[in-house]
Motif scaffolding. Sequence first.
Motif, PDB file in Angstrom:
ATOM      1  N   LEU A   6      41.311  46.680  34.288  1.00  0.00           N
ATOM      2  CA  LEU A   6      42.561  46.386  34.988  1.00  0.00           C
ATOM      3  C   LEU A   6      43.573  45.753  34.030  1.00  0.00           C
ATOM      4  O   LEU A   6      43.208  44.906  33.209  1.00  0.00           O
ATOM      5  CB  LEU A   6      42.310  45.427  36.150  1.00  0.00           C
ATOM      6  CG  LEU A   6      41.325  45.915  37.230  1.00  0.00           C
ATOM      7  CD1 LEU A   6      41.081  44.814  38.253  1.00  0.00           C
ATOM      8  CD2 LEU A   6      41.841  47.173  37.913  1.00  0.00           C
TER       9      LEU A   6
ATOM     10  N   ARG B 109      45.431  49.485  38.268  1.00  0.00           N
ATOM     11  CA  ARG B 109      45.438  48.446  39.284  1.00  0.00           C
ATOM     12  C   ARG B 109      44.185  48.421  40.139  1.00  0.00           C
ATOM     13  O   ARG B 109      43.973  47.453  40.871  1.00  0.00           O
ATOM     14  CB  ARG B 109      46.615  48.681  40.224  1.00  0.00           C
ATOM     15  CG  ARG B 109      47.950  48.447  39.615  1.00  0.00           C
ATOM     16  CD  ARG B 109      48.998  48.723  40.687  1.00  0.00           C
ATOM     17  NE  ARG B 109      50.324  48.356  40.217  1.00  0.00           N
ATOM     18  CZ  ARG B 109      51.407  48.403  40.993  1.00  0.00           C
ATOM     19  NH1 ARG B 109      51.294  48.804  42.253  1.00  0.00           N
ATOM     20  NH2 ARG B 109      52.577  48.052  40.515  1.00  0.00           N
ATOM     21  N   THR B 110      43.458  49.507  40.158  1.00  0.00           N
ATOM     22  CA  THR B 110      42.265  49.542  41.015  1.00  0.00           C
ATOM     23  C   THR B 110      41.087  50.159  40.268  1.00  0.00           C
ATOM     24  O   THR B 110      41.268  50.923  39.326  1.00  0.00           O
ATOM     25  CB  THR B 110      42.490  50.361  42.307  1.00  0.00           C
ATOM     26  OG1 THR B 110      42.810  51.706  41.948  1.00  0.00           O
ATOM     27  CG2 THR B 110      43.590  49.776  43.152  1.00  0.00           C
TER      28      THR B 110
ATOM     29  N   GLY C 278      40.637  41.099  39.071  1.00  0.00           N
ATOM     30  CA  GLY C 278      41.188  41.643  40.314  1.00  0.00           C
ATOM     31  C   GLY C 278      40.417  41.076  41.479  1.00  0.00           C
ATOM     32  O   GLY C 278      39.591  40.168  41.324  1.00  0.00           O
TER      33      GLY C 278
ATOM     34  N   ASN D  75      40.952  45.338  43.056  1.00  0.00           N
ATOM     35  CA  ASN D  75      42.373  45.650  42.989  1.00  0.00           C
ATOM     36  C   ASN D  75      43.136  44.496  42.383  1.00  0.00           C
ATOM     37  O   ASN D  75      42.799  43.328  42.580  1.00  0.00           O
ATOM     38  CB  ASN D  75      42.929  46.006  44.372  1.00  0.00           C
ATOM     39  CG  ASN D  75      43.377  44.795  45.159  1.00  0.00           C
ATOM     40  OD1 ASN D  75      44.458  44.252  44.924  1.00  0.00           O
ATOM     41  ND2 ASN D  75      42.535  44.353  46.092  1.00  0.00           N
TER      42      ASN D  75
END
Lengths: 271, 271, 315, 315
Positions: C217, C68-69, C222, C78
């Motif tokens: 990701l 996710r990051t 993101g 993110n």
Amino acid sequence: MVYQTDSPVLENLRLGEDCYKLILKAPKIVDHSWAGNFVHIQVNPFFYPLLRRAFSINEVDRKKGSLEVVFKVIGTGTGHLSRKKKGDTVNLLGPLGKTFSYPDNEDISIMVAGGLGIVPVYFLTRDLLRKKHKGKTYFLYGAKEKDQLYCLSDVKKLPKSKVEILYSTDDGSYGFKGYLDALLKQVLEKEDKNKVKIYACGPEGLLAKLSGLAKEENLFCQLSLEVGMPCGMGTCMGCVVKYKKDYSSPVTFKRVCCEGPVFNAQEVILD
Amino acid sequence: MVYQTDSPVLENLRLGEDCYKLILKAPKIVDHSWAGNFVHIQVNPFFYPLLRRAFSINEVDRKKGSLEVVFKVIGTGTGHLSRKKKGDTVNLLGPLGKTFSYPDNEDISIMVAGGLGIVPVYFLTRDLLRKKHKGKTYFLYGAKEKDQLYCLSDVKKLPKSKVEILYSTDDGSYGFKGYLDALLKQVLEKEDKNKVKIYACGPEGLLAKLSGLAKEENLFCQLSLEVGMPCGMGTCMGCVVKYKKDYSSPVTFKRVCCEGPVFNAQEVILD
Amino acid sequence: MMVRVAQNKKIDLAIEIAGVKFENPVMVASGTFGYGKEYADLVDLNQIGAVISKTLTIVPRDGHPPLRTFETPSGMLNAIGLHNIGVDNFISEKMKFLRTKKTKVIANIAGSTIEEYVQVAEKLNSAEGLHMLEINISSPNVKKGCMEFGSRADLTYECVKAIKEVSRYPVMPKLSPNVTDIVEIALACQEAGADCISLINTLVGMAIDWKKKKPVLSNITGGLSGPAIKPVALAMVWKVFQKVKLPLIGVGGIMNTTDALEFFMAGATAIQVGTANYVDPQTSVKIVEGLKKYCQENKISSIKELIGMAQPSPT
Amino acid sequence: MMVRVAQNKKIDLAIEIAGVKFENPVMVASGTFGYGKEYADLVDLNQIGAVISKTLTIVPRDGHPPLRTFETPSGMLNAIGLHNIGVDNFISEKMKFLRTKKTKVIANIAGSTIEEYVQVAEKLNSAEGLHMLEINISSPNVKKGCMEFGSRADLTYECVKAIKEVSRYPVMPKLSPNVTDIVEIALACQEAGADCISLINTLVGMAIDWKKKKPVLSNITGGLSGPAIKPVALAMVWKVFQKVKLPLIGVGGIMNTTDALEFFMAGATAIQVGTANYVDPQTSVKIVEGLKKYCQENKISSIKELIGMAQPSPT
Ligand SMILES: Cc1cc2nc3c(=O)[nH]c(=O)nc-3n(C[C@H](O)[C@H](O)[C@H](O)COP(=O)(O)OP(=O)(O)OC[C@H]3O[C@@H](n4cnc5c(N)ncnc54)[C@H](O)[C@@H]3O)c2cc1C
Ligand SMILES: Cc1cc2nc3c(=O)[nH]c(=O)nc-3n(C[C@H](O)[C@H](O)[C@H](O)COP(=O)(O)OP(=O)(O)OC[C@H]3O[C@@H](n4cnc5c(N)ncnc54)[C@H](O)[C@@H]3O)c2cc1C
Ligand SMILES: Cc1cc2nc3c(=O)[nH]c(=O)nc-3n(C[C@H](O)[C@H](O)[C@H](O)COP(=O)(O)O)c2cc1C
Ligand SMILES: Cc1cc2nc3c(=O)[nH]c(=O)nc-3n(C[C@H](O)[C@H](O)[C@H](O)COP(=O)(O)O)c2cc1C
Ligand code: FES
Ligand code: FES
């Protein structure tokens, strides 16, 4: 309680090629640290790299109020850390994360330390010794080759009377030739699986295998996971791992920084 | 010819609070460097700070193939440079920029060195000495206070028989009390303005005053300017100064990195 | 290492926005401070102007799978996917703690449809101790809602207006920088009756793992935040200030007091600290302290004097 | 320190775009390499795929007053204002040198009106040794032209079409990231007959000198470039690749070989090195060398295999 401290570097020892042991003074953090906890280090006050870096605690000296982290230089952050000298300070957040469930005296503990995954299980082992833990304890320490058993001298100092130490290297240059999970299986064959408590940390592949093994054989096994952790405090939701409590539960996500980094191997999905 | 070299640090001397002299081995660059030239230094190979930093050359040792830069720590870039040690290397581009027009033997040269602006005019003075220049030479060196005459020991080594050295400090803690331009005016009163060649570098305010003075009194005066220089090679067009050849010309922009950093004081507009 | 702000009677950092009196103009940004309690060991919440919650949705959301990051030069990406406990749990579990603190509390909300936004806003009408709603029409990490609305002036208008009609709280839409003309979107907010505007949310970005030959990701793209985007955020505050009358709350890459000063001078009435909380949880409190010191040294009696100071004087 | 690229017969870095055969897919971006000759002491131009000129206008331009540039975290702002020698001087003074090199030559052009773009393109028809035109519809630093056109699909279409009608060279519009939907703009280029597309130009940003209480740049806002914007550039290449058939030339924050690999894997057919030239003039040549090494080690016989490799396989 979590603390934020500017911690003086007491020592920065080189343990091998690109591997270092950093000893930091952080009495408040040390007072509350147990095996599995980690610290989140701001490696450069000038925001480059921007984010903190997480390191499990390798050992504490509760009298001196100091803690050790052991790390390998793999990028900018650890590069900066490797150049810290006695007298420098680094900003720490800690202790963070959930600890291992310490074994009872009846349990047979098996530490499985893959490479620098040794760090949290070494702390656990040292802590058990300090607590005069009575249960049988194995310490399985493996790496690709002998040179990468960076913490060998520490491990050799563990009392042989209390801890049965076994080594493995992929190339056979030290101890058992082969992977750590094969060595673990040999040990498991000798012991009562219902009494066994496995504590493991290491490369992704190893942990995925152990997670599979724990599910198949219904073993008690705790894994300390590593993922990128922007905040370390449970606020960014960035560090999740896939989680499934049991067969009938849905897959959800757990934050490794605060709902881990230690998880039951049967409950996480590592793919 | 411009060169790009990985230059070993021979020495990094601390000259005072936050002031350093860095001696670098760069034979090819040294061979082609004259007073007013500068080098463009990549202070950190990991792109932080991103851009190179420009430093005038303070002195060269043509036999050893080494050059000196003298700098004050004011931000990230110079902070990095201050921590360079013997054996480190830094990547250099140089020699860059236009040099001063060296004086003839008939000329009366007046060096005006404000703070670290001493660097290019010190090089010029040293070069004139090496060339056995015959003309009368003044060296005016000023700073806020004595402690900031960082290069005092170098200046003191200039042969008094050949160079008339005058100091100024704003607070009078060393030499003449007051600004450098006031000291300059005193010297100018004694000399034939038509024979005088002024060479100056220093803080913006000083250079603006000198530019005004040169215009009013129609003096020969060359200024070495400092502005942020992304490329240093004349390609980004980012480092311009306002320029007006003479009364009747329009205002245009000149690139300080390659059409300067040395300009005739009468031709630039500093506001 | 709890930073304490020196008491100084003469310097007034207080600001009032839409009737809400903030002790100081420093807020912590949505998604970077959890629900407030997470940082209570480290940061004295009484010293922060406002705590803004993670975006809340009508039902809890699980967000995107890992990863996710990802860290980037002077920034981070993110794609959390609005992982949150849901508005009901926020009211029942998190407000109790926040009410005990002097900080003002702002709930950041989102939905997949305008109806969902409205439902969340309605639920929050019953949340005692809340002071404002921030409307997330700008997160780039979800398929429906958020940036989908915030990229179009007409949808922005509809969404903000619908929430204004039901909410008892002042409303602060949060704008996306991923638009051709942010002024147009800000004007739509103004027309729809927004009380103030926060800007900016993250820039759409991505990274590829060249070893694995796939996006880093799980969500592919993101949102980029951190010092890398500060110049973009500042330019947007500057431009919106020139055309829009509402108070602006600046956010994007603020790491320290001088960054904050730049935003005030560009036209912000208040600022939010985001990614910097991860780097140093004390950032917001240090900025409060730094602003006091700056005002003291520069004989500025109210922070309001700074707002738009770098803007050309109106002719 | 001239980097020499190891000869390797088996690895083919050559790419063909619109009939132009580039020795390799590494170009130097407009405005970051002058007119080529400036770097000739340091960089072997024979080893670079293409040199792209500073933007050329119908008459020379002086650009904005200082300050024009400012460094930011992992990036820089510039507001040069298209300071350039004009198309005539380019043809008469700069082409002669460039013709002696193996590198392909791309002239980047702009104008305040579509007519001006067309005039510049027409003049360049007589420039012997030129290979392509890059159309700057994306610089954020001028009042008229450039980003004004590139922010609207209809104007993009008009501008590109008008140039296509007069130019004997293939045409590569260069897109601005400061838009809500870059895919829409790219599609307009495609419809207008563009031969390929380069993306991205700089992001609009600004900085304030908090001591002087005014914007740092004389032009107030500038364009942000460098590693800070790489995630944004990569996401835009990724998205455009999914909808547009034209070859894409990726640009934004590329500092080294792995950055370049990310762009190829996202869908770029070639890449441009911009700000990195200032940091290390050898960057482009080092990337050529690095790509060869990568292909060798990964048994990739043509760089073309990499294009879009990280994209989901078409279903
Ligand atoms: C709970 C925990 C405990 C850890 N304990 C140790 C330890 O005892 N010894 C040790 O050497 N390392 C440990 N790590 C890994 C360590 O944090 C990474 O090696 C370090 O972040 C790499 O930083 P870098 O800047 O040098 O590398 P870079 O590759 O430049 O880092 C880039 C980014 O990737 C992230 N990252 C890269 N690899 C890892 C990884 N394996 N785990 C987490 N994040 C990663 C970093 O956070 C950073 O944002 C631990 C990680 C976690 C989460
Ligand atoms: C031709 C030339 C010769 C120079 N010679 C010397 C010298 O001999 N000794 C010395 O100490 N300094 C000299 N400077 C100034 C020196 O380049 C700056 O002090 C240095 O760039 C500051 O970098 P920093 O990262 O420490 O500071 P920061 O403030 O972090 O730098 C930020 C940015 O501002 C720019 N910048 C800031 N101040 C200046 C300045 N005065 N001039 C140019 N750019 C600036 C930098 O390029 C950088 O991009 C010279 C500059 C030029 C252009
Ligand atoms: C990990 C992370 C999660 C975020 N979650 C949210 C969110 O839930 N809602 C929201 O409106 N903004 C969210 N943001 C955006 C921030 O509030 C802020 O607008 C943005 O990060 C820019 O500010 P910064 O550069 O100071 O971080 C998030 C940002 C980050 C980094
Ligand atoms: C100082 C500077 C000047 C530039 N001038 C131009 C220009 O004249 N025309 C143009 O199309 N792009 C221009 N650019 C944009 C670059 O070509 C490139 O698109 C942008 O900088 C992003 O790439 P980078 O991050 O690799 O620099 C300029 C960029 C910089 C930094
Ligand atoms: S690292 Fe932020 S929630 Fe775990
Ligand atoms: S620094 Fe780039 S043109 Fe002078």
